[in-house]
Design a protein around this motif. Structure first.
Motif, short mmCIF file in Angstrom:
data_model
loop_
_atom_site.label_atom_id
_atom_site.label_comp_id
_atom_site.label_asym_id
_atom_site.label_seq_id
_atom_site.Cartn_x
_atom_site.Cartn_y
_atom_site.Cartn_z
N THR A 7 47.80 93.21 82.72
CA THR A 7 48.70 93.86 82.92
C THR A 7 50.49 93.54 84.45
O THR A 7 50.97 94.57 84.54
CB THR A 7 48.53 96.14 83.26
N GLU A 14 57.26 100.11 81.48
CA GLU A 14 56.27 99.56 80.62
C GLU A 14 54.67 100.53 80.86
O GLU A 14 54.28 101.15 79.85
CB GLU A 14 56.11 98.87 80.11
N ILE A 18 52.51 103.34 78.69
CA ILE A 18 51.82 103.15 77.50
C ILE A 18 50.81 104.17 78.34
O ILE A 18 49.96 104.50 77.60
CB ILE A 18 50.79 101.98 78.35
N ARG A 19 50.38 104.89 79.91
CA ARG A 19 49.81 106.72 80.43
C ARG A 19 50.17 107.18 79.36
O ARG A 19 49.66 108.03 78.90
CB ARG A 19 50.62 106.09 81.67
N ASN A 21 51.72 107.36 76.62
CA ASN A 21 50.81 107.34 75.27
C ASN A 21 49.36 107.72 75.33
O ASN A 21 49.07 108.33 74.55
CB ASN A 21 50.84 106.29 74.58
N LEU A 22 48.74 106.92 75.97
CA LEU A 22 47.19 107.11 76.21
C LEU A 22 47.13 108.92 76.50
O LEU A 22 46.10 109.53 76.10
CB LEU A 22 46.76 106.20 77.01
N PHE A 33 43.05 100.43 71.21
CA PHE A 33 43.64 100.45 72.78
C PHE A 33 42.88 99.52 73.69
O PHE A 33 43.66 98.55 73.49
CB PHE A 33 44.44 101.98 73.48
#
Length: 51
Positions: A7, A14, A18-19, A21-22, A33
């Motif tokens: 990362t 970006e 990701i955070r 989505n998780l 993932f």
């Protein structure tokens, strides 16, 4: 924030994506993932922050 080798080149936007989505993912999605990253690239980048 401590970044991994995977990362280190990602922008803050970006990483935030990701955070988000998780945060809304179930265990199966999170497991998928995690498996998408190469374990050899998961070392920390730069210094030893937070240690």
């Amino acid at each position: 924030m401590v970044k991994s080798e995977a990362t280190k080149d990602m922008t803050s936007i970006e990483l935030l994506g990701i955070r988000e989505n998780l945060k809304n993912s179930d265990y199966t999605e999170i497991e998928r993932f995690r498996e998408s990253f190469d374990a050899d690239e998961m070392g920390f980048a730069e210094g030893r922050e937070g240690i």
